[in-house]
Design a protein around this motif. Sequence first.
Motif, PDB file in Angstrom:
ATOM      1  N   SER A 155      -2.182  16.716  -7.565  1.00  0.00           N
ATOM      2  CA  SER A 155      -1.390  17.607  -6.924  1.00  0.00           C
ATOM      3  C   SER A 155      -0.235  17.090  -6.416  1.00  0.00           C
ATOM      4  CB  SER A 155      -1.402  18.489  -5.153  1.00  0.00           C
ATOM      5  OG  SER A 155      -1.680  17.201  -4.262  1.00  0.00           O
ATOM      6  N   GLN A 156       0.806  18.287  -6.125  1.00  0.00           N
ATOM      7  CA  GLN A 156       2.246  17.699  -5.655  1.00  0.00           C
ATOM      8  C   GLN A 156       2.131  16.685  -4.639  1.00  0.00           C
ATOM      9  OE1 GLN A 156       5.839  18.505  -7.900  1.00  0.00           O
ATOM     10  NE2 GLN A 156       6.163  16.486  -6.803  1.00  0.00           N
ATOM     11  N   LEU A 157       1.340  16.668  -3.693  1.00  0.00           N
ATOM     12  CA  LEU A 157       1.460  16.010  -3.091  1.00  0.00           C
ATOM     13  C   LEU A 157       0.990  14.516  -3.379  1.00  0.00           C
ATOM     14  CD1 LEU A 157       2.232  15.791   0.454  1.00  0.00           C
ATOM     15  CD2 LEU A 157       0.289  16.568   0.705  1.00  0.00           C
ATOM     16  N   GLU A 158       0.168  14.278  -4.129  1.00  0.00           N
ATOM     17  CA  GLU A 158      -0.103  13.086  -4.826  1.00  0.00           C
ATOM     18  C   GLU A 158       0.030  12.760  -5.142  1.00  0.00           C
ATOM     19  OE1 GLU A 158      -5.032  14.721  -4.391  1.00  0.00           O
ATOM     20  OE2 GLU A 158      -3.906  14.524  -6.235  1.00  0.00           O
ATOM     21  N   LEU A 159       1.034  13.388  -6.659  1.00  0.00           N
ATOM     22  CA  LEU A 159       2.232  12.705  -7.222  1.00  0.00           C
ATOM     23  C   LEU A 159       3.468  11.908  -6.187  1.00  0.00           C
ATOM     24  CD1 LEU A 159       2.224  15.109 -10.290  1.00  0.00           C
ATOM     25  CD2 LEU A 159       1.611  12.841  -9.779  1.00  0.00           C
ATOM     26  N   ASP A 160       3.927  13.308  -5.458  1.00  0.00           N
ATOM     27  CA  ASP A 160       4.744  12.242  -4.647  1.00  0.00           C
ATOM     28  C   ASP A 160       4.516  10.875  -4.148  1.00  0.00           C
ATOM     29  OD1 ASP A 160       6.603  14.655  -4.581  1.00  0.00           O
ATOM     30  OD2 ASP A 160       6.173  15.853  -3.160  1.00  0.00           O
ATOM     31  N   GLY A 177       0.641  -1.244  -0.288  1.00  0.00           N
ATOM     32  CA  GLY A 177      -0.003  -0.084   0.557  1.00  0.00           C
ATOM     33  C   GLY A 177       0.773   1.604  -0.094  1.00  0.00           C
ATOM     34  N   LEU A 178       0.457   2.195   0.857  1.00  0.00           N
ATOM     35  CA  LEU A 178       0.792   3.595   1.126  1.00  0.00           C
ATOM     36  C   LEU A 178       1.199   3.482   2.487  1.00  0.00           C
ATOM     37  CD1 LEU A 178       2.403   6.041  -0.263  1.00  0.00           C
ATOM     38  CD2 LEU A 178      -0.061   7.010  -0.232  1.00  0.00           C
ATOM     39  N   PRO A 179       1.872   3.171   2.632  1.00  0.00           N
ATOM     40  CA  PRO A 179       2.133   3.117   4.785  1.00  0.00           C
ATOM     41  C   PRO A 179       2.634   5.156   5.035  1.00  0.00           C
ATOM     42  CG  PRO A 179       4.244   2.549   3.919  1.00  0.00           C
ATOM     43  CD  PRO A 179       3.363   2.416   2.436  1.00  0.00           C
ATOM     44  N   THR A 223      -4.243   6.847   0.532  1.00  0.00           N
ATOM     45  CA  THR A 223      -4.509   6.673   2.371  1.00  0.00           C
ATOM     46  C   THR A 223      -3.458   4.951   1.831  1.00  0.00           C
ATOM     47  OG1 THR A 223      -5.614   4.552   0.859  1.00  0.00           O
ATOM     48  CG2 THR A 223      -6.533   6.886   1.177  1.00  0.00           C
ATOM     49  N   PRO A 224      -3.346   4.594   3.288  1.00  0.00           N
ATOM     50  CA  PRO A 224      -2.798   3.673   3.726  1.00  0.00           C
ATOM     51  C   PRO A 224      -3.057   2.344   2.191  1.00  0.00           C
ATOM     52  CG  PRO A 224      -3.741   4.293   6.025  1.00  0.00           C
ATOM     53  CD  PRO A 224      -4.405   4.398   4.703  1.00  0.00           C
ATOM     54  N   TYR A 225      -3.882   2.870   1.665  1.00  0.00           N
ATOM     55  CA  TYR A 225      -4.597   1.032   1.335  1.00  0.00           C
ATOM     56  C   TYR A 225      -3.863   1.608  -0.500  1.00  0.00           C
ATOM     57  CZ  TYR A 225      -7.454   0.945   4.597  1.00  0.00           C
ATOM     58  OH  TYR A 225      -7.815   1.202   6.172  1.00  0.00           O
ATOM     59  N   GLY A 226      -3.727   2.589  -1.036  1.00  0.00           N
ATOM     60  CA  GLY A 226      -2.710   3.171  -2.012  1.00  0.00           C
ATOM     61  C   GLY A 226      -3.061   4.497  -2.535  1.00  0.00           C
ATOM     62  N   ALA A 227      -1.997   5.045  -3.193  1.00  0.00           N
ATOM     63  CA  ALA A 227      -1.855   6.841  -3.754  1.00  0.00           C
ATOM     64  C   ALA A 227      -3.552   6.997  -4.384  1.00  0.00           C
ATOM     65  CB  ALA A 227      -1.035   6.967  -4.421  1.00  0.00           C
ATOM     66  N   THR A 228      -3.685   8.124  -3.789  1.00  0.00           N
ATOM     67  CA  THR A 228      -5.450   8.390  -4.396  1.00  0.00           C
ATOM     68  C   THR A 228      -5.145  10.029  -5.077  1.00  0.00           C
ATOM     69  OG1 THR A 228      -5.975   8.584  -2.190  1.00  0.00           O
ATOM     70  CG2 THR A 228      -6.533   6.848  -3.943  1.00  0.00           C
ATOM     71  N   THR A 229      -5.729  10.964  -6.014  1.00  0.00           N
ATOM     72  CA  THR A 229      -5.619  12.018  -6.615  1.00  0.00           C
ATOM     73  C   THR A 229      -7.191  12.361  -5.883  1.00  0.00           C
ATOM     74  OG1 THR A 229      -5.435  13.461  -8.084  1.00  0.00           O
ATOM     75  CG2 THR A 229      -6.030  11.469  -9.432  1.00  0.00           C
ATOM     76  N   LEU A 230      -7.398  13.330  -6.325  1.00  0.00           N
ATOM     77  CA  LEU A 230      -8.964  14.085  -6.453  1.00  0.00           C
ATOM     78  C   LEU A 230      -9.150  15.143  -7.630  1.00  0.00           C
ATOM     79  CD1 LEU A 230      -9.021  15.507  -2.779  1.00  0.00           C
ATOM     80  CD2 LEU A 230     -10.231  12.959  -3.432  1.00  0.00           C
ATOM     81  N   ALA A 231     -10.167  14.962  -8.356  1.00  0.00           N
ATOM     82  CA  ALA A 231     -10.347  15.253  -9.599  1.00  0.00           C
ATOM     83  C   ALA A 231     -11.277  16.210 -10.195  1.00  0.00           C
ATOM     84  CB  ALA A 231     -10.665  13.836 -10.587  1.00  0.00           C
ATOM     85  N   GLY A 278       3.334  12.870   3.691  1.00  0.00           N
ATOM     86  CA  GLY A 278       2.361  13.335   3.328  1.00  0.00           C
ATOM     87  C   GLY A 278       0.962  12.962   3.364  1.00  0.00           C
ATOM     88  N   GLN A 279       0.783  12.242   3.476  1.00  0.00           N
ATOM     89  CA  GLN A 279      -0.779  11.652   3.646  1.00  0.00           C
ATOM     90  C   GLN A 279      -0.960  11.912   5.493  1.00  0.00           C
ATOM     91  OE1 GLN A 279      -2.301   7.835   3.210  1.00  0.00           O
ATOM     92  NE2 GLN A 279      -0.317   7.074   3.682  1.00  0.00           N
ATOM     93  N   MET A 280      -0.373  12.671   5.832  1.00  0.00           N
ATOM     94  CA  MET A 280      -1.119  13.037   7.634  1.00  0.00           C
ATOM     95  C   MET A 280      -1.326  14.877   7.274  1.00  0.00           C
ATOM     96  SD  MET A 280      -0.881  10.136   9.485  1.00  0.00           S
ATOM     97  CE  MET A 280       0.062  10.964  10.857  1.00  0.00           C
ATOM     98  N   THR A 281      -0.427  15.472   6.649  1.00  0.00           N
ATOM     99  CA  THR A 281      -1.324  16.906   6.281  1.00  0.00           C
ATOM    100  C   THR A 281      -1.994  17.099   6.655  1.00  0.00           C
ATOM    101  OG1 THR A 281      -0.813  18.770   5.085  1.00  0.00           O
ATOM    102  CG2 THR A 281      -1.241  16.723   3.813  1.00  0.00           C
ATOM    103  N   MET A 282      -2.650  18.152   7.332  1.00  0.00           N
ATOM    104  CA  MET A 282      -3.315  19.000   7.735  1.00  0.00           C
ATOM    105  C   MET A 282      -4.255  20.147   7.325  1.00  0.00           C
ATOM    106  SD  MET A 282      -5.541  17.348   9.072  1.00  0.00           S
ATOM    107  CE  MET A 282      -7.152  17.387  10.593  1.00  0.00           C
TER     108      MET A 282
END
Length: 199
Positions: free
Chosen positions: A176-181, A141-143, A159-167, A148-152
């Motif tokens: 976003s840069q964060l999603e691509l990272d 997954g994406l542990p 998500t811990p289950y895999g990378a995702t993006t919002l369209a 970056g996935q802890m950002t507020m």
Amino acid sequence: MAKVLVLYYSTYGHIETMAQALAEGARSAGAEVDIKRVPETAPEDVARDNHFELDQAAPIANVEDLGNYDAIIIGTGTRFGRMSSQMAAFLDQAGGLWARGALNGKVGAAFASTASQHGGQETTLFSLITNLLHFGMTIVGLPYSFQGQMTMGEITGGTPYGATTLAGGDGSRQPSQLELDGARHQGELVARTAAKLFG
């Protein structure tokens, strides 16, 4: 050197962009990476009238291709909280691979795109992961090693289950840069895991 396939379906290009980032991450870990897409199943006139991105650079995959890789990373946009019918139709043809155990013990991973934060990111990932588990694959997954996935500080996928993006509801928001990272991080982890198992 691990052989990694990034296999995707992308209607409007969001998942195509994420696939490139996952491939970059896997290559950074020394993997040999191919990017392929599944066939479009919508009639061509319907696809064109709805502005589907039909001229993507990635070649069309064949189901038998899957057995040639140490790791497979599968991505799709969500459709009502699950994978797209195009991806489902492709994976439904893999019965022969399943019967032969051709994917047993290989590495599998998933990534996805949704219109909104609550549009089914995790359920879409699990609809993909369920297939990978039935194929006998080891899931990466994406542990939270990807901090970056802890950002507020921003609205973001991941998500811990895999990378995702919002369209966005109209598809106007690009990854976003964060999603691509996050996608690069997951791709790197997949390649490193495959190298440990098959190196």
